[in-house]
Design an enzyme around this catalytic site. Structure first.
Site, PDB file in Angstrom:
ATOM      1  N   TYR A 222       0.880  -1.077  -0.062  1.00 30.21           N
ATOM      2  CA  TYR A 222       0.041   0.025  -0.007  1.00 30.21           C
ATOM      3  C   TYR A 222       0.747   1.176   0.036  1.00 30.21           C
ATOM      4  O   TYR A 222       1.713   1.427   0.908  1.00 30.21           O
ATOM      5  CB  TYR A 222      -0.783  -0.011   1.182  1.00 30.21           C
ATOM      6  CG  TYR A 222      -1.711   1.454   1.431  1.00 30.21           C
ATOM      7  CD1 TYR A 222      -2.540   1.729   0.385  1.00 30.21           C
ATOM      8  CD2 TYR A 222      -1.389   2.353   2.253  1.00 30.21           C
ATOM      9  CE1 TYR A 222      -3.252   2.948   0.327  1.00 30.21           C
ATOM     10  CE2 TYR A 222      -1.954   3.591   2.365  1.00 30.21           C
ATOM     11  CZ  TYR A 222      -2.958   3.734   1.296  1.00 30.21           C
ATOM     12  OH  TYR A 222      -3.590   4.978   1.485  1.00 30.21           O
ATOM     13  N   LYS A 231       4.875  10.199   2.776  1.00 29.38           N
ATOM     14  CA  LYS A 231       4.622  10.225   4.100  1.00 29.38           C
ATOM     15  C   LYS A 231       5.694   9.989   4.812  1.00 29.38           C
ATOM     16  O   LYS A 231       6.000  10.394   6.062  1.00 29.38           O
ATOM     17  CB  LYS A 231       3.304   9.620   4.676  1.00 29.38           C
ATOM     18  CG  LYS A 231       2.142  10.174   4.168  1.00 29.38           C
ATOM     19  CD  LYS A 231       2.209  11.858   4.340  1.00 29.38           C
ATOM     20  CE  LYS A 231       0.732  12.378   4.291  1.00 29.38           C
ATOM     21  NZ  LYS A 231      -0.230  11.861   3.304  1.00 29.38           N
ATOM     22  N   CYS A 274     -10.676  14.061   4.321  1.00 35.18           N
ATOM     23  CA  CYS A 274     -11.699  15.171   5.006  1.00 35.18           C
ATOM     24  C   CYS A 274     -11.817  16.256   4.058  1.00 35.18           C
ATOM     25  O   CYS A 274     -12.109  17.456   4.575  1.00 35.18           O
ATOM     26  CB  CYS A 274     -11.111  15.645   6.460  1.00 35.18           C
ATOM     27  SG  CYS A 274     -11.210  14.397   7.623  1.00 35.18           S
ATOM     28  N   LYS A 276      -9.578  17.514   1.626  1.00 31.05           N
ATOM     29  CA  LYS A 276      -8.446  18.352   1.457  1.00 31.05           C
ATOM     30  C   LYS A 276      -8.169  18.569  -0.142  1.00 31.05           C
ATOM     31  O   LYS A 276      -8.056  19.471  -0.791  1.00 31.05           O
ATOM     32  CB  LYS A 276      -7.126  17.705   2.206  1.00 31.05           C
ATOM     33  CG  LYS A 276      -5.883  18.581   1.969  1.00 31.05           C
ATOM     34  CD  LYS A 276      -4.871  18.400   3.188  1.00 31.05           C
ATOM     35  CE  LYS A 276      -4.397  16.890   3.250  1.00 31.05           C
ATOM     36  NZ  LYS A 276      -2.683  17.008   2.864  1.00 31.05           N
ATOM     37  N   ASP A 291      -1.319  17.821  -0.800  1.00 32.70           N
ATOM     38  CA  ASP A 291      -1.123  17.004   0.428  1.00 32.70           C
ATOM     39  C   ASP A 291       0.248  17.404   1.353  1.00 32.70           C
ATOM     40  O   ASP A 291      -0.065  17.327   2.383  1.00 32.70           O
ATOM     41  CB  ASP A 291      -0.722  15.425  -0.116  1.00 32.70           C
ATOM     42  CG  ASP A 291      -0.989  14.542   1.020  1.00 32.70           C
ATOM     43  OD1 ASP A 291      -1.926  14.617   1.789  1.00 32.70           O
ATOM     44  OD2 ASP A 291      -0.197  13.584   1.061  1.00 32.70           O
TER      45      ASP A 291
HETATM   46  C1  SPV Z   1      -3.124  10.397   3.608  1.00 36.42           C
HETATM   47  O1  SPV Z   1      -3.824   9.376   3.960  1.00 36.42           O
HETATM   48  O2  SPV Z   1      -3.099  11.393   4.120  1.00 36.42           O
HETATM   49  C2  SPV Z   1      -2.692  10.377   2.276  1.00 36.42           C
HETATM   50  C3  SPV Z   1      -2.476   9.012   1.720  1.00 36.42           C
HETATM   51  O3  SPV Z   1      -2.591  11.246   1.894  1.00 36.42           O
HETATM   52  S1  SPV Z   1      -0.998   8.478   2.231  1.00 36.42           S
HETATM   53  O4  SPV Z   1       0.062   8.397   1.432  1.00 36.42           O
HETATM   54  O5  SPV Z   1      -1.650   7.144   2.527  1.00 36.42           O
HETATM   55  O6  SPV Z   1      -0.732   9.039   3.509  1.00 36.42           O
HETATM   56 MN    MN Z   2      -2.453  12.923   3.217  1.00 29.59          MN
END
Ligand code: SPV
Ligand code: MN
Length: 625
Positions: A222, A231, A274, A276, A291
């Site tokens: 994932y 992230k 939410c 964004k 993001d």
């Molecule tokens: C989030 O969940 O805030 C995302 C996707 O932007 S992830 O890369 O899974 O964090």
């Molecule tokens: Mn995100």
């Protein structure tokens, strides 16, 4: 030592790859790639430069190996993650810290030595039988004061392909780099695969080594767990920013277009799922990023860039009405990866909320799917997963902002904090000033959980600045970094809160899906001194007349005074209860919570109690006129 590394690399590198690596003339890069080549033991190593051919090679491999399948429209592919690998795994995401150190009570960590031993044991020969890709990236625009360079090692063509869509190429930047310059490093292995999905989910680990700026991730596919540059890099960047005096935020960046061609830039933090992305994609406005933002003070102004160049967005409910720009990109030939959607008999992707009929069968992340299919616990398996995603490049959208690649970013005039809140905050509200905004709006975000993370949905969770999931520094320190960030800035960005999710007693949403556009336009006017406001104990709310005009102009809708009162009534008991919850969290779980925060919350509580004594529990905004 170098000779040993070079021998390893020579032996494993595919044709041309060895030269590509050597040409970087960077012993630190050679050492990193060679040592993980030795440890993870892939059959071969492919070094990706920034060339089109190299990108093409990885795209083709994803198809050949079955990690992605071609869909009907040219350039579109689908990838499936395993049934239990559909979201970020917070429980298995850990910081590696020196003995006895923690970042915060809800931020997972383990002793560094122990964690390193464990992860290296799992990674040992994990790439056997596969090829390892070595990819170079630049976080933030190229040749910019914001840029950070990074390397990803992965044995997943899907991960390498996705990252190439999402993040700017960095091979050339590495070539120009001085030897001593630090860079972020990511090691990913999907582990043992069964039907092309990670099998050993119980051994899924995402370990973050802040000392070395390395993230290890294994037995997962994932993207939120595997795309190092998203992230995971954000976590490293939060720490780096804290040390260097700038900010890494879970924020979109967008241009809101006001009267007379005026463009006012905003960054906005919202927890996952939410609203964004849908906010920064509103029609008529322009998007810089959806993001992650880096924010720096440059010449006394706050400027922001998009760290990425693509979107890994939630696909549920994307349709021609709600998100026309994204929808268009998803039905047009070009490079798009769909993940965890349903593939119909016509080889078309289908997702919940798409235009058109719901298919009765197809293939999804659970295998063959038919309508009413249930899992072992008798829970319905939806055609697409609720957290199914699309991966596209921003440049394919017609609403991309002209400063999207500007190395100096854009000047931020407004900051927005949002969350999924069914009963407390009004739809839009301006804080009294920067510090009040950071403390009572950013640091108090609560949001009801969604499918973007594993676990139960709809539970109210504290999530300061919508960044809690990614914090790599203590919460109190992070709050103070934010508070101090505006020091020396003559007119700091104006801070607002928004809430798209207020519900009535029957549980129906009060605001319409598109109303967020009105709130945004109001904020734009407000920043530029073109709209009035009413001062309430929690901040400034719009006056009815301004909203009425905006509803007409933006949405061609009549906005009744009754709706206004319903939406902007100050809900005193809920606001007081929220302060109580938040204070408790900071008192019990955040040892370094700053006094200034408690002071701001106590003052707000007092203001609320004073008006409660005068006007009662639910107070219409006109009472504050
Ligand atoms: C989030 O969940 O805030 C995302 C996707 O932007 S992830 O890369 O899974 O964090
Ligand atoms: Mn995100």
């Amino acid at each position: 030592m170098r000779k040993k590394y070079l021998n390893i690399l020579k032996e494993k590198c595919t044709r041309g790859s060895f030269e590509k690596l050597i040409n970087l003339k960077n012993p630190k890069v050679e050492e990193f790639v060679a040592s993980y080549t030795q440890h993870c033991n892939p059959d071969s190593v492919f070094i990706r430069s920034d060339s089109k051919d190299d990108a093409e090679y990885i795209r083709n491999r994803a198809i050949q190996l079955g990690e992605e399948k071609k869909l009907r429209i040219s350039g579109h592919t689908v990838h499936f993650d395993g049934l239990h690998d559909q979201a970020r795994d917070k429980a298995k995401t850990c910081y590696l810290l020196p003995e006895g150190e923690t970042i915060g009570s809800d931020i997972k960590s383990i002793e560094r030595g122990k964690g390193l031993r464990e992860i290296h044991k799992i990674l040992k020969s994990s790439m056997k039988g596969r090829q390892m890709y070595v990819c170079f990236f630049c976080l933030g625009p190229i040749k910019s004061p914001f840029s950070i360079l990074a390397i990803q090692l992965t044995d997943s063509s899907y991960v390498a392909h996705s990252e190439h869509i999402l993040i700017r190429d960095g091979y050339k930047q590495f070539k120009n780099m001085q030897n001593q310059e630090e860079f972020f490093r990511f090691v990913h292995s999907a582990g043992v695969l069964e039907n092309n999905v990670s099998k050993d989910i119980d051994k899924r680990r995402i370990y973050i080594d802040l000392d070395e700026n390395i993230v290890y991730t294994v037995n997962t596919q994932y993207a939120g767990n595997t795309i190092g540059l998203k992230k995971l890099a954000m976590r490293l960047a939060i720490k780096k920013a804290s040390v260097e005096g700038w900010l890494t935020e879970h924020m979109f960046t967008m241009g809101v277009h006001g009267p007379n061609k005026r463009v006012t830039y905003f960054s906005g933090s919202f927890p996952s799922a939410c609203g964004k992305t849908s906010t920064c994609m509103l029609e008529g406005e322009t998007v810089v990023g959806d993001d992650i933002a880096y924010l720096r003070k440059i010449d006394g102004k706050i400027r922001a860039v998009n760290v990425e160049r693509g979107i890994f967005g939630i696909i549920k409910d994307v349709n021609s009405k709600g998100d026309p720009s994204i929808y268009q990109a998803l039905i047009t030939p070009g490079e798009v990866i769909f993940s965890n959607v349903l593939v119909t008999d016509e080889n078309q992707p289908y997702w919940i909320g798409k235009d058109g009929e719901v298919p009765i069968k197809g293939i999804n992340y659970s295998g063959q799917w038919h309508i009413d299919k249930t899992d072992d616990s008798n829970v319905e398996i939806t055609p697409s997963h609720k957290n199914a995603r699309y991966t596209i490049r921003l440049s394919t959208l017609k609403n991309v902002d002209s400063h999207f690649n500007n190395p100096d970013g854009v000047e931020i005039k407004g900051i927005i904090y949002g969350g999924r809140d069914s009963d407390t905050s009004v739809p839009v509200e301006q804080s009294f000033d920067w510090v009040h905004g950071i403390l009572t709006k950013g640091a108090t975000i609560e949001s009801e959980t969604t499918s973007a993370t594993l676990g139960e949905e709809g539970v109210r969770k504290f999530n300061l600045m919508a960044n809690l999931d990614f914090l790599s520094i203590p919460l109190g320190k992070y709050i103070m970094n934010n508070v101090k960030f505006a020091e020396g800035v003559k007119s700091p960005p104006v801070i607002f809160s928004v809430n798209y999710f207020l519900k009535d007693k029957q549980g129906n949403y009060i605001s319409g899906m598109k109303d967020k556009h009105v709130w945004l336009k109001w904020m734009e006017l407000r920043i530029n001194g073109d709209a009035g406001a009413i001062k309430t104990p929690t901040g400034y709310v719009p006056v009815y007349e301004d909203l009425k005009k905006l509803f007409k102009r933006v949405l061609h809708k009549d906005y009744s005074f009754e709706d206004y009162v319903n939406e902007f009534t100050l809900r005193v008991p809920e606001n007081l209860a929220k302060i109580e919850r938040i204070v408790k969290i900071y008192k019990t779980k955040v040892p370094d919570a700053p006094d200034i925060l408690f002071k701001a919350l106590t003052e707000q509580e007092k203001r609320l109690k004073d008006v409660q004594a005068k006007h009662g529990e639910y107070i219409s905004p006109e009472k504050f006129l």
